[in-house]
Design a protein around this motif. Structure first.
Motif, PDB file in Angstrom:
ATOM      1  N   UNK A 120       6.963 -30.201 -18.376  1.00 15.12           N
ATOM      2  CA  UNK A 120       7.541 -29.984 -17.052  1.00 15.12           C
ATOM      3  C   UNK A 120       7.792 -28.508 -16.775  1.00 15.12           C
ATOM      4  N   UNK A 121       7.748 -27.691 -17.820  1.00 13.32           N
ATOM      5  CA  UNK A 121       7.932 -26.253 -17.648  1.00 13.32           C
ATOM      6  C   UNK A 121       6.691 -25.579 -17.082  1.00 13.32           C
ATOM      7  N   UNK A 122       5.589 -26.304 -17.010  1.00 16.10           N
ATOM      8  CA  UNK A 122       4.357 -25.729 -16.479  1.00 16.10           C
ATOM      9  C   UNK A 122       4.557 -25.214 -15.066  1.00 16.10           C
ATOM     10  N   UNK A 123       5.389 -25.918 -14.308  1.00 22.81           N
ATOM     11  CA  UNK A 123       5.681 -25.510 -12.937  1.00 22.81           C
ATOM     12  C   UNK A 123       6.222 -24.084 -12.897  1.00 22.81           C
ATOM     13  N   UNK A 124       7.124 -23.780 -13.831  1.00 24.92           N
ATOM     14  CA  UNK A 124       7.758 -22.464 -13.853  1.00 24.92           C
ATOM     15  C   UNK A 124       6.755 -21.382 -14.251  1.00 24.92           C
ATOM     16  N   UNK A 125       5.847 -21.698 -15.149  1.00 23.38           N
ATOM     17  CA  UNK A 125       4.876 -20.695 -15.602  1.00 23.38           C
ATOM     18  C   UNK A 125       3.933 -20.271 -14.491  1.00 23.38           C
ATOM     19  N   UNK A 126       3.836 -21.066 -13.439  1.00 28.83           N
ATOM     20  CA  UNK A 126       2.971 -20.722 -12.309  1.00 28.83           C
ATOM     21  C   UNK A 126       3.649 -19.790 -11.312  1.00 28.83           C
ATOM     22  N   UNK A 127       4.924 -19.521 -11.521  1.00 32.85           N
ATOM     23  CA  UNK A 127       5.661 -18.613 -10.636  1.00 32.85           C
ATOM     24  C   UNK A 127       5.486 -17.194 -11.172  1.00 32.85           C
ATOM     25  N   UNK A 128       4.464 -16.527 -10.727  1.00 29.04           N
ATOM     26  CA  UNK A 128       4.028 -15.272 -11.326  1.00 29.04           C
ATOM     27  C   UNK A 128       4.980 -14.109 -11.096  1.00 29.04           C
ATOM     28  N   UNK A 129       5.878 -14.215 -10.115  1.00 32.44           N
ATOM     29  CA  UNK A 129       6.833 -13.140  -9.853  1.00 32.44           C
ATOM     30  C   UNK A 129       8.208 -13.436 -10.438  1.00 32.44           C
ATOM     31  N   UNK A 130       8.310 -14.539 -11.181  1.00 27.11           N
ATOM     32  CA  UNK A 130       9.600 -14.939 -11.742  1.00 27.11           C
ATOM     33  C   UNK A 130      10.079 -13.914 -12.767  1.00 27.11           C
ATOM     34  N   UNK A 131      11.302 -13.417 -12.582  1.00 24.17           N
ATOM     35  CA  UNK A 131      11.868 -12.441 -13.526  1.00 24.17           C
ATOM     36  C   UNK A 131      13.122 -12.961 -14.227  1.00 24.17           C
ATOM     37  N   UNK A 132      13.742 -14.024 -13.664  1.00 25.30           N
ATOM     38  CA  UNK A 132      14.980 -14.549 -14.250  1.00 25.30           C
ATOM     39  C   UNK A 132      14.901 -16.068 -14.371  1.00 25.30           C
ATOM     40  N   UNK A 133      15.207 -16.583 -15.576  1.00 20.54           N
ATOM     41  CA  UNK A 133      15.144 -18.026 -15.832  1.00 20.54           C
ATOM     42  C   UNK A 133      16.390 -18.476 -16.584  1.00 20.54           C
ATOM     43  N   UNK A 134      17.049 -19.516 -16.057  1.00 19.09           N
ATOM     44  CA  UNK A 134      18.205 -20.129 -16.696  1.00 19.09           C
ATOM     45  C   UNK A 134      17.852 -21.586 -16.978  1.00 19.09           C
TER      46      UNK A 134
END
Length: 342
Positions: A120-134
């Motif tokens: 289910x984390x695959x969704x987050x890996x597609x957010x290429x500008x993501x700099x902060x993850x909690x």
């Protein structure tokens, strides 16, 4: 609001609002084709208008429909912060993947006990500008830590309470772009601390309750770039406090509940660059309080639960520069209280 501040403005939105309508993007597309594409204002003026709005859902659901220009300005300049509160269904993943705003998302937070599978984390890996993850409290384990470690664009990561061991800590240590890491509540131990200490770019580290002992404290003390350290509730003792006291670049330190005693308090009192110190639950007593009172640069101090009496209160009362003080749950009587309230 300065131009710089406007450009850094984060637009907040709850993930439930994005996924509430299954036909969200399709309906938007139908409305979009009817819009007049004539540009009346410059892009900067359009963004100025958008920056005055605090409602991100209103921006996405309405402002994107004003014109192609507004749509593009929002897509290219807005910075979205999303929180996932409910289970991530395949339909939600599909809708999000199709969203034209995936590259506008810079910050993601998952509620605890939300993830059911690492995939289910695959969704987050597609957010290429993501700099902060909690992603706290989701039991992702070492395997999940490996998955997260591949997100090379992250600069801030909260991975606390996730059943991560020293192997997971090794994976996380490969994230050389991170500047802030919260890995508390995991069982990384001294070996894991060794891996984490190799992250020379970190400036903020929280390793509260991670089974770190004296050796682990030694490894952490080698992180000369750290300015904020929380090593609360570990097993570092007096020797560990000595190692930590050598971190002369720290400005904020939480060393609570580590059995450092009076001698440990003496070592910590030599950290003349600290402005904020939490040293509660360490049984430092009046003598330890005297050492701490010599830290004239401190502005914030928590010295609660330390068997400190009236003499200790008198020493602490001499720290006139303090703006924040917690000296509760000690052995202070009326006489000691008079010193503090003066």
């Amino acid at each position: 609001m300065s131009k710089r501040n406007r450009e850094e403005n984060h637009q907040f939105i709850n993930s439930e609002e994005i996924f509430n309508n299954n036909n969200f993007m399709e309906e938007k597309a139908k409305k979009f084709v009817k819009l007049d594409t004539q540009e009346i204002f410059s892009d900067d003026i359009c963004f100025e208008i958008i920056s005055m709005l605090d409602d991100s859902w209103f921006i996405l659901n309405n402002c994107t429909l004003i014109s192609k220009q507004f749509f593009n300005v929002i897509k290219e300049r807005s910075k979205l912060v999303i929180q996932f509160k409910n289970k991530i269904t395949e339909k939600r993943v599909e809708l999000c993947m199709k969203s034209q705003f995936m590259n506008s998302i810079v910050n993601v937070k998952f509620s605890t006990n939300l993830l059911e599978a690492i995939e289910e984390l695959e969704l987050v890996t597609e957010m290429k500008q993501l700099t902060s993850l909690n992603i706290r409290g989701n039991r992702i384990g070492d395997e999940g830590a490996k998955y997260i470690s591949e997100m090379k664009q992250l600069t801030s990561l909260n991975i606390r309470e996730n059943e991560i061991g020293d192997e997971g800590a090794k994976f996380i240590s490969e994230m050389k772009q991170l500047t802030s890491l919260d890995i508390r509540g995991n069982r990384i131990g001294d070996e894991g601390a060794k891996y984490i200490s190799e992250m020379k770019q970190l400036t903020s580290l929280n390793i509260y309750y991670t089974l770190i002992g004296i050796e682990g404290a030694k490894f952490i003390s080698e992180m000369k770039q750290l300015t904020l350290l929380n090593i609360y509730y570990n097993l570092i003792g007096i020797e560990g406090a000595k190692f930590i006291s050598e971190m002369k670049q720290l400005t904020l330190l939480d060393i609570s509940n580590n059995e450092i005693g009076i001698e440990g308090a003496k070592f910590i009192s030599e950290m003349k660059q600290l402005t904020s110190l939490n040293i509660n639950y360490n049984e430092i007593g009046d003598r330890g309080a005297k050492f701490i009172s010599e830290m004239k640069q401190l502005t914030s101090l928590n010295i609660s639960y330390n068997i400190t009496g009236d003499r200790g209160a008198k020493f602490i009362s001499e720290m006139k520069q303090l703006t924040s003080l917690d000296i509760s749950n000690n052995r202070i009587c009326d006489e000691g209280a008079k010193y503090i309230v003066k």
